[in-house]
Motif scaffolding. Structure first.
Motif, PDB file in Angstrom:
ATOM      1  N   ASP A 140      35.810  26.361  47.602  1.00 60.49           N
ATOM      2  CA  ASP A 140      36.950  26.672  46.781  1.00 60.49           C
ATOM      3  C   ASP A 140      36.419  27.260  45.476  1.00 60.49           C
ATOM      4  N   ILE A 141      35.301  26.528  44.890  1.00 59.43           N
ATOM      5  CA  ILE A 141      34.689  27.215  43.628  1.00 59.43           C
ATOM      6  C   ILE A 141      34.448  28.646  43.730  1.00 59.43           C
ATOM      7  N   VAL A 142      33.911  29.085  44.703  1.00 55.95           N
ATOM      8  CA  VAL A 142      33.370  30.311  45.203  1.00 55.95           C
ATOM      9  C   VAL A 142      34.673  31.184  45.210  1.00 55.95           C
ATOM     10  N   ASN A 143      35.434  30.501  45.939  1.00 52.45           N
ATOM     11  CA  ASN A 143      37.079  31.497  46.052  1.00 52.45           C
ATOM     12  C   ASN A 143      37.562  31.537  44.739  1.00 52.45           C
ATOM     13  N   LEU A 144      37.579  30.745  43.777  1.00 49.31           N
ATOM     14  CA  LEU A 144      38.029  30.794  42.501  1.00 49.31           C
ATOM     15  C   LEU A 144      37.438  31.879  41.999  1.00 49.31           C
ATOM     16  N   ALA A 145      36.012  32.003  42.022  1.00 52.84           N
ATOM     17  CA  ALA A 145      35.616  32.987  41.251  1.00 52.84           C
ATOM     18  C   ALA A 145      35.744  34.423  41.957  1.00 52.84           C
ATOM     19  N   GLU A 146      36.008  34.379  43.081  1.00 53.46           N
ATOM     20  CA  GLU A 146      36.309  35.866  43.853  1.00 53.46           C
ATOM     21  C   GLU A 146      38.052  36.232  43.335  1.00 53.46           C
ATOM     22  N   ASP A 147      38.651  35.309  43.144  1.00 47.28           N
ATOM     23  CA  ASP A 147      40.073  35.505  42.518  1.00 47.28           C
ATOM     24  C   ASP A 147      39.945  36.023  41.216  1.00 47.28           C
ATOM     25  N   GLN A 148      38.963  35.426  40.251  1.00 46.29           N
ATOM     26  CA  GLN A 148      39.010  35.956  38.957  1.00 46.29           C
ATOM     27  C   GLN A 148      38.304  37.417  39.099  1.00 46.29           C
ATOM     28  N   LEU A 149      37.521  37.763  39.867  1.00 40.85           N
ATOM     29  CA  LEU A 149      36.854  39.153  39.987  1.00 40.85           C
ATOM     30  C   LEU A 149      38.279  39.954  40.625  1.00 40.85           C
ATOM     31  N   CYS A 150      39.153  39.501  41.593  1.00 46.79           N
ATOM     32  CA  CYS A 150      40.027  40.340  41.856  1.00 46.79           C
ATOM     33  C   CYS A 150      40.905  40.688  40.982  1.00 46.79           C
ATOM     34  N   ALA A 151      41.224  39.840  39.932  1.00 48.14           N
ATOM     35  CA  ALA A 151      42.304  40.014  38.822  1.00 48.14           C
ATOM     36  C   ALA A 151      41.404  40.787  37.671  1.00 48.14           C
ATOM     37  N   GLY A 152      40.180  41.434  37.861  1.00 53.88           N
ATOM     38  CA  GLY A 152      39.628  42.135  36.992  1.00 53.88           C
ATOM     39  C   GLY A 152      38.496  41.874  36.185  1.00 53.88           C
ATOM     40  N   SER A 153      38.303  40.694  36.370  1.00 51.55           N
ATOM     41  CA  SER A 153      37.122  40.064  35.531  1.00 51.55           C
ATOM     42  C   SER A 153      35.659  40.753  36.064  1.00 51.55           C
ATOM     43  N   ASP A 154      35.051  40.887  34.979  1.00 51.66           N
ATOM     44  CA  ASP A 154      33.647  41.420  35.403  1.00 51.66           C
ATOM     45  C   ASP A 154      32.315  40.725  34.445  1.00 51.66           C
ATOM     46  N   ASN A 155      32.865  39.400  34.513  1.00 49.17           N
ATOM     47  CA  ASN A 155      32.000  38.217  33.970  1.00 49.17           C
ATOM     48  C   ASN A 155      30.620  38.071  34.994  1.00 49.17           C
ATOM     49  N   PRO A 156      29.476  38.243  34.338  1.00 50.99           N
ATOM     50  CA  PRO A 156      28.394  38.227  35.256  1.00 50.99           C
ATOM     51  C   PRO A 156      28.133  36.869  36.148  1.00 50.99           C
ATOM     52  N   LEU A 157      28.506  35.744  35.309  1.00 50.37           N
ATOM     53  CA  LEU A 157      28.578  34.470  35.871  1.00 50.37           C
ATOM     54  C   LEU A 157      29.534  34.284  37.201  1.00 50.37           C
ATOM     55  N   GLU A 158      30.623  35.006  36.750  1.00 44.52           N
ATOM     56  CA  GLU A 158      31.768  34.697  37.813  1.00 44.52           C
ATOM     57  C   GLU A 158      31.471  35.688  39.195  1.00 44.52           C
ATOM     58  N   ILE A 159      30.505  36.883  38.943  1.00 46.01           N
ATOM     59  CA  ILE A 159      30.031  37.627  39.830  1.00 46.01           C
ATOM     60  C   ILE A 159      29.151  37.088  40.766  1.00 46.01           C
ATOM     61  N   GLU A 160      28.002  36.426  39.933  1.00 46.67           N
ATOM     62  CA  GLU A 160      27.071  35.494  40.639  1.00 46.67           C
ATOM     63  C   GLU A 160      27.784  34.412  41.559  1.00 46.67           C
ATOM     64  N   LEU A 161      28.523  33.528  40.772  1.00 45.06           N
ATOM     65  CA  LEU A 161      29.321  32.475  41.671  1.00 45.06           C
ATOM     66  C   LEU A 161      30.016  33.160  43.035  1.00 45.06           C
ATOM     67  N   SER A 162      30.324  34.136  42.901  1.00 44.76           N
ATOM     68  CA  SER A 162      31.278  34.409  43.939  1.00 44.76           C
ATOM     69  C   SER A 162      30.358  34.983  45.094  1.00 44.76           C
ATOM     70  N   GLY A 163      29.145  35.222  44.931  1.00 45.52           N
ATOM     71  CA  GLY A 163      28.171  35.297  46.071  1.00 45.52           C
ATOM     72  C   GLY A 163      27.292  34.543  46.424  1.00 45.52           C
ATOM     73  N   LEU A 164      27.471  33.271  46.008  1.00 44.38           N
ATOM     74  CA  LEU A 164      26.768  32.103  46.487  1.00 44.38           C
ATOM     75  C   LEU A 164      27.213  31.296  47.914  1.00 44.38           C
ATOM     76  N   GLY A 165      26.236  30.793  48.518  1.00 44.06           N
ATOM     77  CA  GLY A 165      26.678  30.143  49.599  1.00 44.06           C
ATOM     78  C   GLY A 165      26.565  28.663  49.664  1.00 44.06           C
ATOM     79  N   LYS A 166      26.559  28.036  50.765  1.00 46.03           N
ATOM     80  CA  LYS A 166      26.575  26.449  51.179  1.00 46.03           C
ATOM     81  C   LYS A 166      25.146  25.912  50.719  1.00 46.03           C
ATOM     82  N   SER A 167      24.039  26.621  51.176  1.00 41.60           N
ATOM     83  CA  SER A 167      22.682  26.287  50.851  1.00 41.60           C
ATOM     84  C   SER A 167      22.358  26.429  49.359  1.00 41.60           C
TER      85      SER A 167
END
Length: 224
Positions: free
Chosen positions: A84-111
């Protein structure tokens, strides 16, 4: 018979004892439900989820726009998972964010859950502090809203309220629909049936949610 005002006096120690017995009863009931419903996987899963009072992200996003402070508060208390944290980051990107940390977070996985937590903390630290609703109140509302929506799927919804009441350190704003707390108005439970008393508690619960929807919805609108 309803307990006397003295017995129902607010007392953290006493309420914890009540919750211990409730947990034991819940476990026994869950095992019983499993024995008679073992072929109904969906039903078993629903009971398990509600016992944990886990709020799905889809439900969260329909009610409030979480800040990173809110997300961190819930994540540290296991009220929201890594996905859900990753999904929240993806929502921020869809809303137009270009924050590097949010971009990084959206690509992380369970491991990479440790990195998810670290990135989440960085985002919360750089996020401007907002005056208004405390993150704890946001999560209290979400827990109670989700539970109320699914109250018919729970063996003892008002009992779950008691658990939430203790988990959130006995918040004053929900005392009105905690069963063992004394009434604060002219209502006399001894003059009413159990069903009438419970309907009153559910009504107060609904009132709390209606007021919370207005307050939290206002904050969400301001952040858009």
């Amino acid at each position: 018979m309803y307990p006397t005002r003295k017995f129902r006096k607010r007392n953290k120690f006493a309420s914890k004892i009540i919750l211990v017995f409730r947990f034991q009863n819940r476990l026994q009931t869950s095992l019983f439900e499993y024995s008679i419903c073992r072929n109904d996987f969906a039903f078993k899963l629903r009971i398990f989820i509600m016992s944990l009072v886990t709020v799905p992200y889809q439900f969260i996003r329909e009610h409030v726009l979480l800040t990173w402070h809110d997300a961190l508060w819930g994540y540290e208390r296991q009220l929201i998972g890594w996905l859900d944290i990753v999904n929240l980051a993806e929502d921020q990107l869809c809303a137009g964010s270009d924050n590097p940390l949010e971009i990084e977070l959206s690509g992380l996985g369970k491991s990479e859950t440790q990195l998810i937590g670290e990135t989440l903390r960085k985002l919360a630290n750089i996020e401007p502090s907002e005056k208004g609703i405390d993150s704890g109140k946001i999560w209290l509302f979400l827990q109670l809203a989700w539970l109320f929506k699914n109250r018919t799927d729970v063996i003892d919804a008002l009992g779950e309220v008691e658990t939430i009441y203790a988990d959130f350190d006995y918040p004053l704003e929900i005392e009105g629909f905690v069963r063992y707390m004394p009434v604060t108005d002219d209502y006399d439970p001894s003059q009413h049936s159990r069903e009438e008393n419970e309907r009153r508690l559910f009504s107060k619960w609904q009132q709390y949610l209606n007021e919370g929807n207005c307050e939290i919805g206002k904050r969400s609108t301001q952040r858009k």
